[in-house]
Scaffold this motif. Structure first.
Motif, short mmCIF file in Angstrom:
data_model
loop_
_atom_site.label_atom_id
_atom_site.label_comp_id
_atom_site.label_asym_id
_atom_site.label_seq_id
_atom_site.Cartn_x
_atom_site.Cartn_y
_atom_site.Cartn_z
N LYS A 95 0.83 -1.20 0.00
CA LYS A 95 0.00 0.00 0.00
C LYS A 95 0.87 1.26 0.00
N LEU A 96 1.96 1.23 0.77
CA LEU A 96 2.88 2.36 0.81
C LEU A 96 3.55 2.58 -0.56
N PHE A 97 3.95 1.49 -1.21
CA PHE A 97 4.55 1.59 -2.53
C PHE A 97 3.59 2.21 -3.53
N ARG A 98 2.34 1.77 -3.53
CA ARG A 98 1.34 2.32 -4.46
C ARG A 98 1.11 3.80 -4.22
N THR A 99 1.02 4.16 -2.96
CA THR A 99 0.78 5.57 -2.63
C THR A 99 1.97 6.43 -3.04
N GLN A 100 3.18 5.96 -2.79
CA GLN A 100 4.36 6.72 -3.19
C GLN A 100 4.47 6.81 -4.70
N ARG A 101 4.14 5.71 -5.39
CA ARG A 101 4.17 5.73 -6.86
C ARG A 101 3.18 6.76 -7.40
N ASN A 102 1.96 6.77 -6.88
CA ASN A 102 0.97 7.73 -7.33
C ASN A 102 1.36 9.16 -6.99
N PHE A 103 2.03 9.34 -5.86
CA PHE A 103 2.52 10.67 -5.48
C PHE A 103 3.52 11.18 -6.51
N TRP A 104 4.49 10.35 -6.87
CA TRP A 104 5.51 10.81 -7.81
C TRP A 104 4.95 10.98 -9.22
N ILE A 105 3.99 10.17 -9.59
CA ILE A 105 3.34 10.35 -10.89
C ILE A 105 2.57 11.67 -10.92
N SER A 106 1.89 11.99 -9.82
CA SER A 106 1.15 13.26 -9.78
C SER A 106 2.10 14.45 -9.81
N VAL A 107 3.27 14.34 -9.16
CA VAL A 107 4.27 15.41 -9.23
C VAL A 107 4.76 15.58 -10.67
N LEU A 108 5.08 14.48 -11.31
CA LEU A 108 5.57 14.53 -12.69
C LEU A 108 4.52 15.14 -13.62
N LEU A 109 3.28 14.72 -13.46
CA LEU A 109 2.21 15.27 -14.31
C LEU A 109 2.00 16.75 -14.07
N LEU A 110 2.03 17.15 -12.83
CA LEU A 110 1.84 18.57 -12.53
C LEU A 110 2.96 19.40 -13.17
N VAL A 111 4.19 18.91 -13.09
CA VAL A 111 5.31 19.63 -13.71
C VAL A 111 5.15 19.67 -15.23
N PHE A 112 4.78 18.54 -15.84
CA PHE A 112 4.60 18.49 -17.30
C PHE A 112 3.52 19.46 -17.77
N TRP A 113 2.38 19.49 -17.10
CA TRP A 113 1.28 20.34 -17.55
C TRP A 113 1.57 21.81 -17.27
N VAL A 114 2.26 22.12 -16.17
CA VAL A 114 2.64 23.52 -15.93
C VAL A 114 3.66 23.97 -16.98
N LEU A 115 4.60 23.11 -17.30
CA LEU A 115 5.58 23.43 -18.34
C LEU A 115 4.91 23.61 -19.69
N LEU A 116 3.96 22.75 -20.00
CA LEU A 116 3.21 22.89 -21.25
C LEU A 116 2.44 24.20 -21.28
N SER A 117 1.84 24.56 -20.17
CA SER A 117 1.11 25.83 -20.09
C SER A 117 2.03 27.02 -20.31
N LEU A 118 3.20 26.98 -19.67
CA LEU A 118 4.15 28.09 -19.83
C LEU A 118 4.66 28.19 -21.26
N LEU A 119 4.96 27.05 -21.88
CA LEU A 119 5.43 27.07 -23.27
C LEU A 119 4.34 27.58 -24.22
N LEU A 120 3.10 27.17 -24.00
CA LEU A 120 2.02 27.64 -24.86
C LEU A 120 1.80 29.14 -24.72
N ARG A 121 1.81 29.63 -23.49
CA ARG A 121 1.61 31.06 -23.28
C ARG A 121 2.79 31.88 -23.82
#
Length: 139
Positions: A95-121
């Motif tokens: 359960k801890l592994f799954r939660t940590q995996r989802n945490f890091w995936i959400s961090v990566l996605l947040l960074v990707f979408w913010v970067l995409l937003s900045l590049l588009l603007r």
């Protein structure tokens, strides 16, 4: 709720990587301009009142990121005792592994979408000024 969050995270990962790849792909000016215009029209289109689609996605990912932080903190509070059985420790570690995996995936996605937003603007602002991106890199 958590399975909905992890499912949404896995759905939003490939498009963000593809769109970032398209924005930084070294192609001629006409293709780059078409890619920029298409992505700008899609993601900067107002969805909810004055909120653009990409801002909505970033807000949604921020909520998912906060949910993963809370679930990770909850797991840290309920660590099993040292005299727990091996099966209990295994379940907790899974359960801890799954939660940590989802945490890091959400961090990566947040960074990707913010970067995409900045590049588009940034590309929209450069296009409004009439400056080509190639002119900035050649200088």
């Amino acid at each position: 709720m958590i399975s909905l969050i992890s499912g949404t995270l896995w759905v939003l990962l490939p498009p963000s990587m593809l769109f970032l790849f398209l924005l930084v792909l070294p192609v001629n000016q006409q293709i780059r301009s078409g890619i920029n215009r298409t992505l700008t029209r899609v993601f900067l289109f107002p969805v909810l009142g004055n909120v653009s689609l990409i801002t909505f996605i970033i807000g949604l990912l921020s909520v998912f990121f906060a949910a993963e932080i809370f679930s990770l903190q909850a797991l840290e509070k309920i660590r099993p005792l040292s005299n727990a059985t091996a099966e209990t420790l295994d379940r907790f570690n899974i359960k801890l592994f799954r939660t940590q995996r989802n945490f890091w995936i959400s961090v990566l996605l947040l960074v990707f979408w913010v970067l995409l937003s900045l590049l588009l603007r940034m590309s929209k602002a450069l296009e409004a000024r009439g400056t080509r991106i190639d002119e900035l890199t050649d200088a």
